[in-house]
Motif scaffolding. Structure first.
Motif, PDB file in Angstrom:
ATOM      1  N   TYR A  15       5.060  -1.229  -8.709  1.00 43.76           N
ATOM      2  CA  TYR A  15       5.648  -1.543  -7.413  1.00 43.76           C
ATOM      3  C   TYR A  15       6.026  -0.224  -6.767  1.00 43.76           C
ATOM      4  O   TYR A  15       6.780   0.554  -7.358  1.00 43.76           O
ATOM      5  N   ASP A  16       5.478   0.035  -5.613  1.00 46.41           N
ATOM      6  CA  ASP A  16       5.709   1.291  -4.908  1.00 46.41           C
ATOM      7  C   ASP A  16       5.436   2.483  -5.830  1.00 46.41           C
ATOM      8  O   ASP A  16       6.322   3.292  -6.104  1.00 46.41           O
ATOM      9  N   PRO A  17       4.195   2.601  -6.308  1.00 47.38           N
ATOM     10  CA  PRO A  17       3.882   3.623  -7.326  1.00 47.38           C
ATOM     11  C   PRO A  17       4.030   5.052  -6.848  1.00 47.38           C
ATOM     12  O   PRO A  17       4.114   5.946  -7.668  1.00 47.38           O
ATOM     13  N   PRO A  42       4.089  -4.562  -1.323  1.00 49.20           N
ATOM     14  CA  PRO A  42       3.615  -5.156  -0.064  1.00 49.20           C
ATOM     15  C   PRO A  42       2.868  -4.126   0.780  1.00 49.20           C
ATOM     16  O   PRO A  42       3.287  -2.980   0.899  1.00 49.20           O
ATOM     17  N   ASP A  43       1.730  -4.576   1.343  1.00 44.42           N
ATOM     18  CA  ASP A  43       0.957  -3.744   2.276  1.00 44.42           C
ATOM     19  C   ASP A  43       0.715  -2.346   1.752  1.00 44.42           C
ATOM     20  O   ASP A  43       0.996  -1.352   2.423  1.00 44.42           O
ATOM     21  N   HIS A  44       0.210  -2.252   0.537  1.00 43.15           N
ATOM     22  CA  HIS A  44       0.060  -0.936  -0.062  1.00 43.15           C
ATOM     23  C   HIS A  44      -1.190  -0.881  -0.929  1.00 43.15           C
ATOM     24  O   HIS A  44      -1.620  -1.875  -1.475  1.00 43.15           O
ATOM     25  N   GLY A  45      -1.731   0.280  -1.055  1.00 39.91           N
ATOM     26  CA  GLY A  45      -2.809   0.539  -1.984  1.00 39.91           C
ATOM     27  C   GLY A  45      -2.714   1.974  -2.444  1.00 39.91           C
ATOM     28  O   GLY A  45      -2.237   2.820  -1.705  1.00 39.91           O
ATOM     29  N   LEU A  46      -3.135   2.237  -3.658  1.00 34.66           N
ATOM     30  CA  LEU A  46      -3.086   3.607  -4.164  1.00 34.66           C
ATOM     31  C   LEU A  46      -4.031   4.490  -3.354  1.00 34.66           C
ATOM     32  O   LEU A  46      -5.109   4.063  -2.961  1.00 34.66           O
ATOM     33  N   GLN A  47      -3.647   5.714  -3.160  1.00 32.40           N
ATOM     34  CA  GLN A  47      -4.414   6.626  -2.325  1.00 32.40           C
ATOM     35  C   GLN A  47      -5.117   7.719  -3.123  1.00 32.40           C
ATOM     36  O   GLN A  47      -5.736   8.578  -2.544  1.00 32.40           O
ATOM     37  N   TYR A  48      -4.994   7.712  -4.437  1.00 38.51           N
ATOM     38  CA  TYR A  48      -5.644   8.756  -5.211  1.00 38.51           C
ATOM     39  C   TYR A  48      -6.679   8.129  -6.140  1.00 38.51           C
ATOM     40  O   TYR A  48      -6.598   6.962  -6.481  1.00 38.51           O
ATOM     41  N   PRO A  49      -7.714   8.904  -6.527  1.00 45.34           N
ATOM     42  CA  PRO A  49      -8.795   8.328  -7.333  1.00 45.34           C
ATOM     43  C   PRO A  49      -8.333   7.978  -8.746  1.00 45.34           C
ATOM     44  O   PRO A  49      -7.483   8.650  -9.324  1.00 45.34           O
ATOM     45  N   HIS A  55      -8.564  -0.062 -13.857  1.00 47.42           N
ATOM     46  CA  HIS A  55      -8.961  -1.132 -12.951  1.00 47.42           C
ATOM     47  C   HIS A  55      -7.748  -1.512 -12.104  1.00 47.42           C
ATOM     48  O   HIS A  55      -6.705  -1.863 -12.645  1.00 47.42           O
ATOM     49  N   TYR A  56      -7.912  -1.424 -10.795  1.00 46.04           N
ATOM     50  CA  TYR A  56      -6.791  -1.542  -9.873  1.00 46.04           C
ATOM     51  C   TYR A  56      -6.883  -2.826  -9.057  1.00 46.04           C
ATOM     52  O   TYR A  56      -7.917  -3.115  -8.465  1.00 46.04           O
ATOM     53  N   PHE A  57      -5.783  -3.584  -9.047  1.00 45.84           N
ATOM     54  CA  PHE A  57      -5.708  -4.831  -8.290  1.00 45.84           C
ATOM     55  C   PHE A  57      -4.496  -4.773  -7.353  1.00 45.84           C
ATOM     56  O   PHE A  57      -3.372  -5.033  -7.778  1.00 45.84           O
ATOM     57  N   PRO A  58      -4.716  -4.451  -6.071  1.00 46.17           N
ATOM     58  CA  PRO A  58      -3.605  -4.466  -5.119  1.00 46.17           C
ATOM     59  C   PRO A  58      -3.347  -5.895  -4.645  1.00 46.17           C
ATOM     60  O   PRO A  58      -4.243  -6.553  -4.123  1.00 46.17           O
ATOM     61  N   LEU A  59      -2.143  -6.398  -4.853  1.00 47.07           N
ATOM     62  CA  LEU A  59      -1.812  -7.755  -4.420  1.00 47.07           C
ATOM     63  C   LEU A  59      -1.335  -7.777  -2.966  1.00 47.07           C
ATOM     64  O   LEU A  59      -1.340  -8.827  -2.338  1.00 47.07           O
ATOM     65  N   CYS A  60      -0.895  -6.626  -2.456  1.00 48.54           N
ATOM     66  CA  CYS A  60      -0.415  -6.461  -1.080  1.00 48.54           C
ATOM     67  C   CYS A  60       0.815  -7.317  -0.770  1.00 48.54           C
ATOM     68  O   CYS A  60       1.165  -7.524   0.387  1.00 48.54           O
ATOM     69  N   ASP A  88       5.448  -1.313 -17.604  1.00 49.80           N
ATOM     70  CA  ASP A  88       5.870  -1.236 -16.221  1.00 49.80           C
ATOM     71  C   ASP A  88       5.633   0.197 -15.776  1.00 49.80           C
ATOM     72  O   ASP A  88       5.432   1.086 -16.599  1.00 49.80           O
ATOM     73  N   GLN A  89       5.715   0.425 -14.483  1.00 45.65           N
ATOM     74  CA  GLN A  89       5.436   1.773 -13.979  1.00 45.65           C
ATOM     75  C   GLN A  89       6.421   2.813 -14.485  1.00 45.65           C
ATOM     76  O   GLN A  89       6.117   3.995 -14.530  1.00 45.65           O
TER      77      GLN A  89
END
Length: 172
Positions: A15-17, A42-49, A55-60, A88-89
């Motif tokens: 959450y808010d990584p 919410p309304d987020h996606g990771l910005q780095y490779p 495997h990344y799953f953005p729930l937004c 957890d993160q």
């Protein structure tokens, strides 16, 4: 039977990584296991490779930890994994944590015990003391308990198929 890391996946609910940059060190240390990142931000996606094993799953949106874990469990099941670590993160592990937990799981089940879940020894990072569950002090040897924290726990997918997945009504 030996647990091979090809059969192991770590499911990490985030959450808010961007607040937790140390997660990348986990990927570097454990590049030989697959990881599923489920992002509840919410309304987020990771910005780095990320690597091919992440495997990344953005729930937004924040759907809760149980929902996020279940998504990861279903993905792991569909992709042939047999063992899951939950994190957890903000989980922090030692470099040999994964290997030690897999070894202990094998040792305990090799003695004939039916193991539902293996949880780590929890240490308060501020005091250096072991946490307690109820009246039982957690010691370095194994303790049978009725409750285990999810972060750092190891469970077989087969066990989850027998007892059921996470209860999504218990939103955290």
């Amino acid at each position: 039977m030996s647990i091979t890391k090809e059969k192991v996946v770590a499911i990490i609910v985030i959450y808010d990584p961007k607040r937790v940059l140390d997660m990348s060190s986990f990927y570097k240390e454990e590049k030989d296991i697959h990881m599923v990142l489920v992002d509840n931000t919410p309304d987020h996606g990771l910005q780095y490779p990320l690597s091919e094993k992440v495997h990344y799953f953005p729930l937004c949106e924040n759907k809760g930890i149980a929902y996020a874990q279940n998504l990861g469990i279903k993905w792991a099941q569909e992709n042939g994994f047999e063992y899951i670590f939950f994190f957890d993160q903000d989980s922090w592990i030692t470099n040999d944590f994964i290997d030690k937990m897999l070894s202990e799981h094998e040792r305990i089940t090799g003695m004939g015990y039916k193991l539902s879940v293996l949880g780590p020894l929890l240490i308060n990072k501020n005091t250096g003391e072991n946490y307690k569950i109820g009246n039982k002090p957690l010691v370095s040897d194994h303790v049978k308990v009725s409750v285990v924290i999810s972060s750092g726990s190891l469970i077989r997918i087969e066990t989850l198929q027998d007892i059921g997945f996470m209860d999504e009504i218990l939103f955290i």
